[in-house]
Write a protein that holds these residues in place. Structure first.
Motif, PDB file in Angstrom:
ATOM      1  N   ILE A 190      -3.943   9.558   4.478  1.00  0.00           N
ATOM      2  CA  ILE A 190      -3.851   9.882   5.902  1.00  0.00           C
ATOM      3  C   ILE A 190      -3.977  11.399   6.043  1.00  0.00           C
ATOM      4  CG2 ILE A 190      -2.330   9.993   7.922  1.00  0.00           C
ATOM      5  CD1 ILE A 190      -1.239   7.298   7.203  1.00  0.00           C
ATOM      6  N   PHE A 191      -4.897  11.823   6.897  1.00  0.00           N
ATOM      7  CA  PHE A 191      -5.086  13.242   7.162  1.00  0.00           C
ATOM      8  C   PHE A 191      -4.579  13.566   8.558  1.00  0.00           C
ATOM      9  CE2 PHE A 191      -8.135  12.181   3.899  1.00  0.00           C
ATOM     10  CZ  PHE A 191      -8.082  13.267   3.039  1.00  0.00           C
ATOM     11  N   MET A 192      -3.811  14.655   8.647  1.00  0.00           N
ATOM     12  CA  MET A 192      -3.267  15.116   9.918  1.00  0.00           C
ATOM     13  C   MET A 192      -3.623  16.585  10.105  1.00  0.00           C
ATOM     14  SD  MET A 192      -1.302  12.492  11.034  1.00  0.00           S
ATOM     15  CE  MET A 192      -0.216  13.275  12.243  1.00  0.00           C
ATOM     16  N   THR A 193      -3.532  17.061  11.335  1.00  0.00           N
ATOM     17  CA  THR A 193      -3.534  18.500  11.565  1.00  0.00           C
ATOM     18  C   THR A 193      -2.106  18.912  11.905  1.00  0.00           C
ATOM     19  OG1 THR A 193      -4.138  18.181  13.904  1.00  0.00           O
ATOM     20  CG2 THR A 193      -5.928  18.609  12.341  1.00  0.00           C
ATOM     21  N   GLN A 194      -1.819  20.188  11.719  1.00  0.00           N
ATOM     22  CA  GLN A 194      -0.442  20.670  11.818  1.00  0.00           C
ATOM     23  C   GLN A 194       0.167  20.517  13.204  1.00  0.00           C
ATOM     24  OE1 GLN A 194      -1.328  24.701  10.544  1.00  0.00           O
ATOM     25  NE2 GLN A 194      -1.196  25.478  12.649  1.00  0.00           N
TER      26      GLN A 194
ATOM     27  N   ASN B 274     -10.490  17.691   0.512  1.00  0.00           N
ATOM     28  CA  ASN B 274     -10.819  17.046  -0.759  1.00  0.00           C
ATOM     29  C   ASN B 274      -9.924  17.555  -1.882  1.00  0.00           C
ATOM     30  OD1 ASN B 274     -12.889  15.579   0.408  1.00  0.00           O
ATOM     31  ND2 ASN B 274     -14.501  16.977  -0.247  1.00  0.00           N
ATOM     32  N   ARG B 275      -9.667  18.849  -1.864  1.00  0.00           N
ATOM     33  CA  ARG B 275      -8.832  19.473  -2.898  1.00  0.00           C
ATOM     34  C   ARG B 275      -7.428  18.879  -2.889  1.00  0.00           C
ATOM     35  NH1 ARG B 275      -8.565  26.051  -3.547  1.00  0.00           N
ATOM     36  NH2 ARG B 275      -6.884  26.202  -5.097  1.00  0.00           N
ATOM     37  N   ALA B 276      -6.868  18.680  -1.700  1.00  0.00           N
ATOM     38  CA  ALA B 276      -5.541  18.071  -1.600  1.00  0.00           C
ATOM     39  C   ALA B 276      -5.583  16.591  -1.968  1.00  0.00           C
ATOM     40  CB  ALA B 276      -4.994  18.254  -0.189  1.00  0.00           C
ATOM     41  N   ALA B 277      -6.671  15.914  -1.599  1.00  0.00           N
ATOM     42  CA  ALA B 277      -6.788  14.480  -1.886  1.00  0.00           C
ATOM     43  C   ALA B 277      -6.756  14.201  -3.388  1.00  0.00           C
ATOM     44  CB  ALA B 277      -8.071  13.931  -1.269  1.00  0.00           C
ATOM     45  N   LYS B 278      -7.263  15.140  -4.176  1.00  0.00           N
ATOM     46  CA  LYS B 278      -7.259  14.976  -5.640  1.00  0.00           C
ATOM     47  C   LYS B 278      -5.837  14.942  -6.199  1.00  0.00           C
ATOM     48  CE  LYS B 278     -11.796  17.097  -6.347  1.00  0.00           C
ATOM     49  NZ  LYS B 278     -12.533  18.296  -6.860  1.00  0.00           N
ATOM     50  N   LYS B 279      -4.892  15.483  -5.448  1.00  0.00           N
ATOM     51  CA  LYS B 279      -3.486  15.500  -5.877  1.00  0.00           C
ATOM     52  C   LYS B 279      -2.722  14.277  -5.377  1.00  0.00           C
ATOM     53  CE  LYS B 279      -3.883  19.737  -7.567  1.00  0.00           C
ATOM     54  NZ  LYS B 279      -3.775  20.033  -9.016  1.00  0.00           N
ATOM     55  N   ALA B 280      -3.373  13.456  -4.569  1.00  0.00           N
ATOM     56  CA  ALA B 280      -2.695  12.324  -3.926  1.00  0.00           C
ATOM     57  C   ALA B 280      -2.610  11.131  -4.866  1.00  0.00           C
ATOM     58  CB  ALA B 280      -3.422  11.938  -2.644  1.00  0.00           C
TER      59      ALA B 280
ATOM     60  N   MET C 201       0.844  -1.203   0.000  1.00  0.00           N
ATOM     61  CA  MET C 201       0.000   0.000   0.000  1.00  0.00           C
ATOM     62  C   MET C 201       0.877   1.250   0.000  1.00  0.00           C
ATOM     63  SD  MET C 201      -3.117  -0.877   2.647  1.00  0.00           S
ATOM     64  CE  MET C 201      -2.021  -1.244   4.014  1.00  0.00           C
ATOM     65  N   GLU C 202       0.549   2.180  -0.857  1.00  0.00           N
ATOM     66  CA  GLU C 202       1.261   3.446  -0.896  1.00  0.00           C
ATOM     67  C   GLU C 202       0.439   4.513  -0.181  1.00  0.00           C
ATOM     68  OE1 GLU C 202       2.092   4.092  -5.062  1.00  0.00           O
ATOM     69  OE2 GLU C 202       4.075   3.174  -4.802  1.00  0.00           O
ATOM     70  N   ILE C 203       1.119   5.337   0.602  1.00  0.00           N
ATOM     71  CA  ILE C 203       0.436   6.257   1.509  1.00  0.00           C
ATOM     72  C   ILE C 203       0.693   7.702   1.132  1.00  0.00           C
ATOM     73  CG2 ILE C 203       0.306   7.052   3.912  1.00  0.00           C
ATOM     74  CD1 ILE C 203       1.264   4.125   4.611  1.00  0.00           C
ATOM     75  N   SER C 204      -0.395   8.470   1.043  1.00  0.00           N
ATOM     76  CA  SER C 204      -0.307   9.920   0.873  1.00  0.00           C
ATOM     77  C   SER C 204      -0.793  10.573   2.161  1.00  0.00           C
ATOM     78  CB  SER C 204      -1.187  10.389  -0.289  1.00  0.00           C
ATOM     79  OG  SER C 204      -0.753   9.862  -1.511  1.00  0.00           O
ATOM     80  N   ILE C 205       0.010  11.483   2.704  1.00  0.00           N
ATOM     81  CA  ILE C 205      -0.367  12.205   3.914  1.00  0.00           C
ATOM     82  C   ILE C 205      -0.749  13.632   3.541  1.00  0.00           C
ATOM     83  CG2 ILE C 205       0.386  13.070   6.162  1.00  0.00           C
ATOM     84  CD1 ILE C 205       2.151  10.646   6.434  1.00  0.00           C
ATOM     85  N   ILE C 206      -1.887  14.090   4.038  1.00  0.00           N
ATOM     86  CA  ILE C 206      -2.411  15.417   3.720  1.00  0.00           C
ATOM     87  C   ILE C 206      -2.506  16.236   4.997  1.00  0.00           C
ATOM     88  CG2 ILE C 206      -4.438  16.674   2.885  1.00  0.00           C
ATOM     89  CD1 ILE C 206      -4.922  14.156   1.053  1.00  0.00           C
ATOM     90  N   ILE C 207      -1.924  17.433   4.974  1.00  0.00           N
ATOM     91  CA  ILE C 207      -1.898  18.294   6.165  1.00  0.00           C
ATOM     92  C   ILE C 207      -2.362  19.704   5.788  1.00  0.00           C
ATOM     93  CG2 ILE C 207      -0.526  19.124   8.115  1.00  0.00           C
ATOM     94  CD1 ILE C 207       1.640  17.043   7.234  1.00  0.00           C
ATOM     95  N   PRO C 208      -3.565  20.111   6.204  1.00  0.00           N
ATOM     96  CA  PRO C 208      -3.957  21.522   6.029  1.00  0.00           C
ATOM     97  C   PRO C 208      -3.190  22.376   7.043  1.00  0.00           C
ATOM     98  CG  PRO C 208      -5.863  20.078   6.390  1.00  0.00           C
ATOM     99  CD  PRO C 208      -4.643  19.311   6.765  1.00  0.00           C
ATOM    100  N   THR C 209      -2.693  23.534   6.608  1.00  0.00           N
ATOM    101  CA  THR C 209      -1.929  24.385   7.513  1.00  0.00           C
ATOM    102  C   THR C 209      -2.337  25.839   7.407  1.00  0.00           C
ATOM    103  OG1 THR C 209      -0.176  24.723   5.860  1.00  0.00           O
ATOM    104  CG2 THR C 209       0.128  22.915   7.410  1.00  0.00           C
TER     105      THR C 209
END
Length: 319
Positions: A83-87, A71-77, A1-9
């Motif tokens: 995986i979603f994180m907060t800063q 969602n906007r960032a997920a489209k680039k993943a 499995m390949e993992i993309s991590i998304i962090i809104p900042t």
């Protein structure tokens, strides 16, 4: 499995370098880290771009939306696990990702969230709150658990969460134009589509807040707004009983630790939470200028006004 991590900042200079380094040093290394930043005024962008494997997306003030931005960032993943994180959530050890994704794909589990531990500087009540909401036992949640767990059946947190990307898109991703709790709403969608979510207690991050009375009022006002606007996602289950349970257990906790002097503080804080929640639940009956002052996310109501005006214009055009 390949993992993309998304962090809104936003203005994440204090945390972001430590977070990125921690994520890179996990036993399971992510394929990519995507930072989507809302017009930070500090060195957030500079720090992120120093890491060659971090994708940095800039959005302007006024564009942020709890669900829409993610969602906007997920489209680039490109990964098949999101995986979603907060800063300000820092992994407590190098097995955080390993433990968070471990249950995915097993027994119809499509999403998981981790345990939030209080920082050393947390207040006594904040330490209790973290333990109340994030226990040391794993929990599988499904439609069959609603009667037993009540609103906790839908409890889910994007502070640190993981999704099978294919399943994430089957329910349309996060809801957009919600004031908060986009994480609980997507959990509800999974549950009512006969999927399961998972609380992974061994996937630990350090994350806590020492909110003032006013901040507690505003946060719970927004929780009330969620139930006013999106309560249908939770099958009519109310959250008040969970609040009463919290206060009772908090009193026992303080007595056991011989900190009875904090009980008045607990009662006052709970009062601010309850009044905030009740006002938020009935915000549609209140003047909008006061609603915006009582909310922690006043931008939400501006968006609602704009959408209403847009809808009215479209209706007039069709008339």
């Amino acid at each position: 499995m390949e993992i993309s991590i998304i962090i809104p900042t936003r203005n994440a200079e204090k945390y972001i370098n430590n977070l990125i380094i921690n994520l890179k040093n996990q036993t399971i290394r992510p394929k990519e880290i995507i930072v989507i930043d809302t017009n930070s005024k500090d060195k957030t962008k500079e720090i992120c771009t120093q890491h060659k494997d971090v994708k940095f997306i800039h959005i302007n003030d006024g564009e942020f939306d709890h669900g829409g931005t993610r969602n906007r960032a997920a489209k680039k993943a490109s990964g098949d696990i999101l995986i979603f994180m907060t800063q300000d959530a820092i992994p407590n050890n190098d097995k955080f990702i390993e433990e968070l994704i471990k249950p995915l794909g097993k027994n119809n589990i499509v999403a998981s969230y981790g345990r939030q531990l209080p920082s050393e500087s947390s207040s006594e009540l904040e330490k209790f709150a973290r333990g109340f909401n994030y226990t040391n036992e794993d929990v599988i949640k499904s439609k069959d658990d609603i009667d037993k767990l009540g609103v906790k059946a839908f409890f889910f947190s994007n502070v640190c969460s993981a999704f099978i990307k294919e399943e994430f898109y089957k329910v349309g991703g996060f809801p957009e134009k919600t004031i908060m709790n986009e994480d609980m709403i997507i959990a509800s969608k999974f549950i009512f589509n006969n999927k399961k979510t998972y609380y992974a207690s061994k996937a630990e991050v350090i994350h806590s807040h020492n909110y003032t009375y006013i901040q507690q009022f505003k946060r719970n006002f927004d929780v009330g707004v969620v139930f006013a606007d999106s309560g249908h996602y939770f099958a009519g289950v109310k959250s008040e009983s969970e609040g009463v349970k919290f206060v009772k257990e908090a009193i026992r906790y303080l007595i056991k630790r011989k900190k009875v002097y904090l009980i008045p503080h607990l009662i006052i804080e709970s009062g601010f939470k309850f009044i905030g929640y009740k006002l938020g639940s009935n915000y549609k009956k209140l003047p909008m200028k006061y609603v915006k002052k009582m909310s922690m996310h006043s931008f939400y109501f501006g968006k609602k006004d704009m959408n209403k005006n847009k809808d009215e214009k479209e209706a007039l055009a069709d008339a």
